[in-house]
Write a protein that holds these residues in place. Structure first.
Motif, PDB file in Angstrom:
ATOM      1  N   MET A 189       0.824  -1.209   0.000  1.00  0.00           N
ATOM      2  CA  MET A 189       0.000   0.000   0.000  1.00  0.00           C
ATOM      3  C   MET A 189       0.856   1.257   0.000  1.00  0.00           C
ATOM      4  SD  MET A 189      -3.311  -0.619   2.473  1.00  0.00           S
ATOM      5  CE  MET A 189      -2.398  -1.139   3.927  1.00  0.00           C
ATOM      6  N   SER A 190       0.436   2.261  -0.756  1.00  0.00           N
ATOM      7  CA  SER A 190       1.094   3.563  -0.730  1.00  0.00           C
ATOM      8  C   SER A 190       0.644   4.324   0.513  1.00  0.00           C
ATOM      9  CB  SER A 190       0.735   4.357  -1.979  1.00  0.00           C
ATOM     10  OG  SER A 190      -0.658   4.627  -1.997  1.00  0.00           O
ATOM     11  N   SER A 191       1.251   5.475   0.759  1.00  0.00           N
ATOM     12  CA  SER A 191       0.871   6.286   1.924  1.00  0.00           C
ATOM     13  C   SER A 191      -0.586   6.724   1.836  1.00  0.00           C
ATOM     14  CB  SER A 191       1.781   7.515   2.022  1.00  0.00           C
ATOM     15  OG  SER A 191       3.118   7.135   2.216  1.00  0.00           O
ATOM     16  N   LYS A 192      -1.000   7.096   0.628  1.00  0.00           N
ATOM     17  CA  LYS A 192      -2.391   7.526   0.442  1.00  0.00           C
ATOM     18  C   LYS A 192      -3.357   6.382   0.712  1.00  0.00           C
ATOM     19  CE  LYS A 192      -5.419   9.677  -2.995  1.00  0.00           C
ATOM     20  NZ  LYS A 192      -5.512  10.206  -4.394  1.00  0.00           N
ATOM     21  N   MET A 193      -3.036   5.192   0.206  1.00  0.00           N
ATOM     22  CA  MET A 193      -3.890   4.030   0.419  1.00  0.00           C
ATOM     23  C   MET A 193      -3.911   3.633   1.885  1.00  0.00           C
ATOM     24  SD  MET A 193      -2.863   1.701  -2.894  1.00  0.00           S
ATOM     25  CE  MET A 193      -3.899   0.344  -2.372  1.00  0.00           C
ATOM     26  N   THR A 194      -2.779   3.772   2.568  1.00  0.00           N
ATOM     27  CA  THR A 194      -2.732   3.417   3.990  1.00  0.00           C
ATOM     28  C   THR A 194      -3.686   4.281   4.793  1.00  0.00           C
ATOM     29  OG1 THR A 194      -0.402   2.775   3.748  1.00  0.00           O
ATOM     30  CG2 THR A 194      -1.209   3.131   5.982  1.00  0.00           C
ATOM     31  N   LYS A 195      -3.705   5.578   4.501  1.00  0.00           N
ATOM     32  CA  LYS A 195      -4.632   6.484   5.210  1.00  0.00           C
ATOM     33  C   LYS A 195      -6.079   6.118   4.922  1.00  0.00           C
ATOM     34  CE  LYS A 195      -1.494  10.461   5.276  1.00  0.00           C
ATOM     35  NZ  LYS A 195      -1.265  11.852   4.782  1.00  0.00           N
ATOM     36  N   MET A 196      -6.336   5.713   3.685  1.00  0.00           N
ATOM     37  CA  MET A 196      -7.705   5.399   3.283  1.00  0.00           C
ATOM     38  C   MET A 196      -8.168   4.049   3.827  1.00  0.00           C
ATOM     39  SD  MET A 196      -9.122   4.909  -0.624  1.00  0.00           S
ATOM     40  CE  MET A 196      -8.201   6.373  -1.138  1.00  0.00           C
ATOM     41  N   ARG A 197      -7.271   3.043   3.800  1.00  0.00           N
ATOM     42  CA  ARG A 197      -7.664   1.680   4.132  1.00  0.00           C
ATOM     43  C   ARG A 197      -7.391   1.289   5.580  1.00  0.00           C
ATOM     44  NH1 ARG A 197     -10.909  -0.136  -0.035  1.00  0.00           N
ATOM     45  NH2 ARG A 197     -10.099   0.722  -2.000  1.00  0.00           N
ATOM     46  N   CYS A 198      -6.715   2.149   6.329  1.00  0.00           N
ATOM     47  CA  CYS A 198      -6.371   1.806   7.709  1.00  0.00           C
ATOM     48  C   CYS A 198      -6.877   2.863   8.700  1.00  0.00           C
ATOM     49  CB  CYS A 198      -4.864   1.637   7.859  1.00  0.00           C
ATOM     50  SG  CYS A 198      -4.135   0.428   6.756  1.00  0.00           S
ATOM     51  N   PRO A 199      -8.180   3.131   8.706  1.00  0.00           N
ATOM     52  CA  PRO A 199      -8.695   4.103   9.684  1.00  0.00           C
ATOM     53  C   PRO A 199      -8.654   3.518  11.093  1.00  0.00           C
ATOM     54  CG  PRO A 199     -10.503   3.050   8.533  1.00  0.00           C
ATOM     55  CD  PRO A 199      -9.246   2.557   7.880  1.00  0.00           C
ATOM     56  N   ILE A 200      -8.347   4.341  12.084  1.00  0.00           N
ATOM     57  CA  ILE A 200      -8.315   3.875  13.473  1.00  0.00           C
ATOM     58  C   ILE A 200      -9.145   4.818  14.339  1.00  0.00           C
ATOM     59  CG2 ILE A 200      -6.106   2.675  13.316  1.00  0.00           C
ATOM     60  CD1 ILE A 200      -4.744   5.119  14.443  1.00  0.00           C
ATOM     61  N   SER A 201      -9.633   4.290  15.425  1.00  0.00           N
ATOM     62  CA  SER A 201     -10.478   5.060  16.344  1.00  0.00           C
ATOM     63  C   SER A 201      -9.650   6.050  17.139  1.00  0.00           C
ATOM     64  CB  SER A 201     -11.203   4.099  17.292  1.00  0.00           C
ATOM     65  OG  SER A 201     -10.252   3.412  18.098  1.00  0.00           O
ATOM     66  N   LYS A 202     -10.316   6.908  17.881  1.00  0.00           N
ATOM     67  CA  LYS A 202      -9.609   7.872  18.737  1.00  0.00           C
ATOM     68  C   LYS A 202      -8.800   7.158  19.806  1.00  0.00           C
ATOM     69  CE  LYS A 202     -12.698  11.832  18.088  1.00  0.00           C
ATOM     70  NZ  LYS A 202     -13.585  12.829  18.751  1.00  0.00           N
ATOM     71  N   ALA A 203      -9.359   6.045  20.313  1.00  0.00           N
ATOM     72  CA  ALA A 203      -8.627   5.265  21.313  1.00  0.00           C
ATOM     73  C   ALA A 203      -7.361   4.669  20.699  1.00  0.00           C
ATOM     74  CB  ALA A 203      -9.520   4.149  21.865  1.00  0.00           C
ATOM     75  N   GLY A 204      -7.459   4.243  19.436  1.00  0.00           N
ATOM     76  CA  GLY A 204      -6.291   3.716  18.742  1.00  0.00           C
ATOM     77  C   GLY A 204      -5.239   4.788  18.508  1.00  0.00           C
ATOM     78  N   GLN A 205      -5.699   5.987  18.141  1.00  0.00           N
ATOM     79  CA  GLN A 205      -4.766   7.101  17.954  1.00  0.00           C
ATOM     80  C   GLN A 205      -4.044   7.453  19.250  1.00  0.00           C
ATOM     81  OE1 GLN A 205      -7.133  10.269  16.314  1.00  0.00           O
ATOM     82  NE2 GLN A 205      -7.265   9.329  14.277  1.00  0.00           N
ATOM     83  N   LYS A 206      -4.779   7.391  20.332  1.00  0.00           N
ATOM     84  CA  LYS A 206      -4.173   7.684  21.635  1.00  0.00           C
ATOM     85  C   LYS A 206      -3.123   6.631  21.980  1.00  0.00           C
ATOM     86  CE  LYS A 206      -3.872   9.840  25.600  1.00  0.00           C
ATOM     87  NZ  LYS A 206      -3.280  11.207  25.675  1.00  0.00           N
ATOM     88  N   LEU A 207      -3.439   5.368  21.686  1.00  0.00           N
ATOM     89  CA  LEU A 207      -2.498   4.280  21.956  1.00  0.00           C
ATOM     90  C   LEU A 207      -1.215   4.464  21.146  1.00  0.00           C
ATOM     91  CD1 LEU A 207      -1.838   1.482  23.188  1.00  0.00           C
ATOM     92  CD2 LEU A 207      -2.992   0.455  21.222  1.00  0.00           C
ATOM     93  N   LEU A 208      -1.352   4.828  19.872  1.00  0.00           N
ATOM     94  CA  LEU A 208      -0.191   5.056  19.028  1.00  0.00           C
ATOM     95  C   LEU A 208       0.644   6.235  19.530  1.00  0.00           C
ATOM     96  CD1 LEU A 208      -1.226   4.496  15.287  1.00  0.00           C
ATOM     97  CD2 LEU A 208       0.673   3.457  16.503  1.00  0.00           C
ATOM     98  N   GLN A 209      -0.040   7.278  19.971  1.00  0.00           N
ATOM     99  CA  GLN A 209       0.671   8.458  20.486  1.00  0.00           C
ATOM    100  C   GLN A 209       1.496   8.091  21.717  1.00  0.00           C
ATOM    101  OE1 GLN A 209      -1.908  11.722  21.521  1.00  0.00           O
ATOM    102  NE2 GLN A 209      -0.246  13.000  22.280  1.00  0.00           N
ATOM    103  N   VAL A 210       0.886   7.361  22.639  1.00  0.00           N
ATOM    104  CA  VAL A 210       1.583   6.952  23.866  1.00  0.00           C
ATOM    105  C   VAL A 210       2.778   6.055  23.519  1.00  0.00           C
ATOM    106  CG1 VAL A 210       1.365   5.585  25.977  1.00  0.00           C
ATOM    107  CG2 VAL A 210      -0.453   7.168  25.330  1.00  0.00           C
ATOM    108  N   ALA A 211       2.578   5.131  22.562  1.00  0.00           N
ATOM    109  CA  ALA A 211       3.657   4.220  22.168  1.00  0.00           C
ATOM    110  C   ALA A 211       4.841   4.982  21.582  1.00  0.00           C
ATOM    111  CB  ALA A 211       3.129   3.208  21.154  1.00  0.00           C
ATOM    112  N   MET A 212       4.558   5.933  20.738  1.00  0.00           N
ATOM    113  CA  MET A 212       5.643   6.685  20.103  1.00  0.00           C
ATOM    114  C   MET A 212       6.396   7.539  21.109  1.00  0.00           C
ATOM    115  SD  MET A 212       4.019   7.733  16.380  1.00  0.00           S
ATOM    116  CE  MET A 212       5.613   8.203  15.744  1.00  0.00           C
TER     117      MET A 212
END
Length: 512
Positions: free
Chosen positions: A439-462
């Protein structure tokens, strides 16, 4: 008298027709024109010996052999047979009425027997495209050429058979190969199985994810932890070859002269494991007359690089474009050749020079600076193209001696195939994309949506684990594959959490 026969040359993985014109005029000597290499020029002596063996003679006049088109260099001894037959016909020692109806290939021994040649499969395909009646090849190449069912494949062992066949004095039945039967019988015929691997369930899980999404993997662990054993079994859990993939990969092996003449068809996914002393040309392909390299021989299969940091940096860097594009382009001053190279990269490495950094029992004798320098042998851009970083720990004695049966490869493959079907449906409108890893970057954004809880988890991990920014997109792709294995439409926090743990080398604390 001018006689014309036809042979073929291979450039890249494609063949094109070579016209061999022979003229006998007043004078003496044999002259070959049309950019022949030394092997072709030396055929004069082989042909003269063969003609003597079969009670014929080399004409005592000037023999001119022209290989057309004249602006393309020809190489190899595969032109021996068509040149010899053309000389016999032009000198009227034999009347070969079918000479121009077939593509003819074969290297002659001094007694007239035929030796096998390279590139017969793409040549047979091209002969069919150009509407030739058939192809005449050495006996050992018969099965390989017979994969192309729509033309006559005449397999011979001696030049006299070719003479009698082309003069209509002998009937030789074409080779009959049931391509689909061979393909179906051998398509899952692997000698190794994941059932042989004791323990390492977390690594098996990571490799299953990699196979399902077409992701590249690097395994980091001490010597003897089972990295090589696991890597060798990845091919056995990949989806079975399609017939189109089989033919595409078999063409590469045919061109490189690595065909197994027993079956003539490569029916299991290739596994290539070059030594760390390999040169960049041997890895990606090339040479004076470009040949496919290891990455092309691993097309639609697995390329395993053991002890990754021990490879020369220049060798690793030349893989960056093929990993991204799925092909390698070799350019020369007068021509450019493209080899397919869509492979799955599996790499393994020790965590440090001594091999025991982060080992649960043995003590590492390397300083943090030495560990970091060892890891830095792998460049950031290359590491960026590897989706899963998996830490491998030694197997405990209890697991090694456990009587429990391990999950066999065919069971794991069923889950991988199911995930691949989901991806095939997802990417049906994108002809160049088959797996989540592509997948390209554009396709990744389109095909891999995540919830707010998922975004928070990714933020904490990073933030807490010190993950780099480049890890973000890779985590999303791997999480998408994990969700596909679970047959889930949405990417949940559980899928993200598992994907995050596969970014060991992105941790800011690694080696410190």
């Amino acid at each position: 008298m001018i006689t014309r026969s036809f042979s073929s040359a291979v450039y890249g993985v494609n063949a094109f027709i070579i016209s061999i014109e022979v003229s006998i005029v007043n004078g003496t000597g044999l002259f070959m024109v049309g950019l022949p290499d030394n092997a072709i020029k030396e055929s004069h002596h082989r042909i003269e010996s063969v003609l003597k063996q079969i009670k014929c003679v080399m004409p005592r006049q000037r023999v001119i052999v022209n290989l057309a088109p004249a602006d393309i260099r020809k190489e190899g001894a595969a032109y021996d047979l068509p040149i010899a037959l053309s000389i016999l016909h032009a000198s009227q020692q034999h009347t070969l009425s079918l000479l121009s109806s077939y593509i003819i290939m074969g290297e002659l021994a001094l007694d007239g027997t035929l030796r096998p040649v390279k590139g017969v499969l793409p040549i047979a395909i091209q002969a069919h495209k150009n509407s030739y009646k058939g192809i005449i090849v050495p006996e050992k190449n018969g099965t390989e050429a017979g994969i192309v069912n729509k033309i006559e494949v005449i397999a011979i062992s001696h030049i006299t058979e070719a003479i009698e066949f082309l003069a209509k004095k002998r009937t030789i039945h074409p080779i009959q190969v049931d391509t689909r039967k061979i393909f179906e019988e051998k398509t899952s015929d692997y000698d190794i199985d994941f059932a042989d691997v004791q323990g390492q369930e977390n690594i098996k899980r990571a490799l299953e994810i990699a196979a399902a999404g077409g992701h590249n993997v690097v395994m980091i662990g001490p010597p003897g932890a089972g990295k090589t054993m696991l890597a060798k079994r990845v091919s056995s859990i990949l989806p079975s070859f399609t017939l189109a993939e089989t033919l595409e990969t078999t063409k590469i092996y045919s061109v490189s002269g690595r065909m197994e003449h027993v079956y003539g068809l490569l029916s299991t996914r290739p596994f290539r494991a070059p030594h760390h002393t390999i040169s960049d040309v041997a890895l990606v392909g090339g040479g004076t007359f470009p040949q496919p390299g290891e990455i092309s021989l691993a097309h639609h299969g697995v390329l395993f690089l053991d002890e990754l940091p021990e490879f020369k940096r220049t060798v690793l860097e030349v893989m960056r474009q093929p990993l991204e594009d799925g092909k390698v382009v070799i350019s020369r001053a007068k021509f450019s050749i493209e080899f397919p190279a869509s492979f799955m990269l599996i790499a393994s490495m020790n965590p440090c020079p001594c091999g025991y950094y982060n080992h649960p029992e043995k003590e590492c004798v390397c300083s943090s600076v030495v560990v970091q320098r060892y890891i830095n042998k792998i460049s950031g851009p290359l590491l960026d193209r590897i989706d899963l970083h998996v830490e491998v720990t030694p197997v405990a004695f209890e697991e090694l001696t456990s009587p429990n049966k391990n999950e066999p490869s065919h069971v794991i493959r069923e889950r991988v195939v199911h995930a691949r079907k989901i991806q095939a449906q997802r990417f049906k409108d994108y002809p160049q994309v088959y797996t989540n890893a592509r997948m390209s970057s554009k396709m990744t954004k389109m095909r891999c949506p995540i919830s707010k809880a998922g975004q928070k988890l990714l933020q904490v991990a990073m933030e807490r684990l010190g993950l780099s920014a480049r890890a973000y997109e890779r985590i999303l792709k791997v999480a998408r594959t994990i969700a596909d294995l679970a047959a889930s439409e949405a990417i949940s926090e559980v899928h993200l959490a598992e994907a995050i743990q596969y970014r060991s080398l992105d941790k800011a604390s690694w080696g410190k």
